[in-house]
Motif scaffolding. Structure first.
Motif, PDB file in Angstrom:
ATOM      1  N   UNK A 120      -2.230  12.416  -6.430  1.00  0.00           N
ATOM      2  CA  UNK A 120      -2.729  12.959  -5.168  1.00  0.00           C
ATOM      3  C   UNK A 120      -3.395  14.323  -5.441  1.00  0.00           C
ATOM      4  N   UNK A 121      -4.355  14.606  -4.426  1.00  0.00           N
ATOM      5  CA  UNK A 121      -4.868  16.012  -4.743  1.00  0.00           C
ATOM      6  C   UNK A 121      -3.760  16.987  -4.161  1.00  0.00           C
ATOM      7  N   UNK A 122      -3.929  18.323  -4.724  1.00  0.00           N
ATOM      8  CA  UNK A 122      -2.857  19.244  -4.627  1.00  0.00           C
ATOM      9  C   UNK A 122      -2.620  19.703  -3.385  1.00  0.00           C
ATOM     10  N   UNK A 123      -3.595  19.675  -2.550  1.00  0.00           N
ATOM     11  CA  UNK A 123      -3.337  20.025  -1.057  1.00  0.00           C
ATOM     12  C   UNK A 123      -2.391  18.751  -0.203  1.00  0.00           C
ATOM     13  N   UNK A 124      -2.636  17.529  -0.414  1.00  0.00           N
ATOM     14  CA  UNK A 124      -1.550  16.590  -0.108  1.00  0.00           C
ATOM     15  C   UNK A 124      -0.130  16.694  -0.616  1.00  0.00           C
ATOM     16  N   UNK A 125      -0.104  17.080  -2.048  1.00  0.00           N
ATOM     17  CA  UNK A 125       1.124  17.320  -2.594  1.00  0.00           C
ATOM     18  C   UNK A 125       1.908  18.406  -1.883  1.00  0.00           C
ATOM     19  N   UNK A 127       0.723  -1.172  -0.002  1.00  0.00           N
ATOM     20  CA  UNK A 127       0.082  -0.014   0.011  1.00  0.00           C
ATOM     21  C   UNK A 127       0.808   1.294   0.004  1.00  0.00           C
ATOM     22  N   UNK A 128       1.972   1.332   0.793  1.00  0.00           N
ATOM     23  CA  UNK A 128       2.918   2.348   0.642  1.00  0.00           C
ATOM     24  C   UNK A 128       3.476   2.636  -0.509  1.00  0.00           C
ATOM     25  N   UNK A 129       3.945   1.500  -0.978  1.00  0.00           N
ATOM     26  CA  UNK A 129       4.555   1.628  -2.593  1.00  0.00           C
ATOM     27  C   UNK A 129       3.595   2.136  -3.561  1.00  0.00           C
ATOM     28  N   UNK A 130       2.509   1.630  -3.449  1.00  0.00           N
ATOM     29  CA  UNK A 130       1.406   2.075  -4.582  1.00  0.00           C
ATOM     30  C   UNK A 130       1.184   3.526  -4.325  1.00  0.00           C
ATOM     31  N   UNK A 131       1.113   4.031  -2.903  1.00  0.00           N
ATOM     32  CA  UNK A 131       0.591   5.450  -2.636  1.00  0.00           C
ATOM     33  C   UNK A 131       1.999   6.301  -3.295  1.00  0.00           C
ATOM     34  N   UNK A 132       3.067   5.787  -3.041  1.00  0.00           N
ATOM     35  CA  UNK A 132       4.086   6.779  -3.462  1.00  0.00           C
ATOM     36  C   UNK A 132       4.185   6.599  -5.177  1.00  0.00           C
ATOM     37  N   UNK A 133       3.976   5.547  -5.695  1.00  0.00           N
ATOM     38  CA  UNK A 133       3.647   5.555  -7.209  1.00  0.00           C
ATOM     39  C   UNK A 133       2.705   6.261  -7.786  1.00  0.00           C
TER      40      UNK A 133
END
Length: 100
Positions: free
Chosen positions: A32-37, A21-27
């Motif tokens: 990601x929404x601009x707020x999270x980025x 899950x962490x690898x997929x989230x990083x890829x």
């Protein structure tokens, strides 16, 4: 040959799922929404600033030590436990110490 039964492997399975899950989230970072980025960028800049502060502290304490060694019989260390294998708060206690 022996069969070693280690019991339930649920933590190993959950750990593997978590890593995937962490690898997929990083890829998927571009999705990601601009707020999270933006939050990720601010956190990385904070970490970079703290690392720079650590390097600046190390350089300042070295300069102070070299100056005091040249002028005194013993050198003065600021934060003598800064790089010791102790906890975070113990790294800053005592504030200074004389070289023996």
């Amino acid at each position: 040959y022996a069969w070693l039964y280690e019991g339930s492997q649920i933590m190993v399975i959950l750990g593997g799922i978590g890593v995937v899950a962490v690898v997929l989230a990083g890829v998927m970072f571009p999705l990601w929404p601009s707020v999270l980025r933006n939050g990720t960028w601010y956190l990385s800049m904070l970490a970079l600033g703290l690392l720079g502060l650590l390097f600046a502290t190390a350089i300042v304490r070295l300069i102070v030590y070299v100056i005091t060694v040249a002028t005194q019989p013993r050198g003065l260390w600021i934060f003598p436990n800064l790089f010791a294998d102790v906890g975070f708060f113990e790294s800053f206690v005592p504030l200074y110490g004389w070289d023996e």
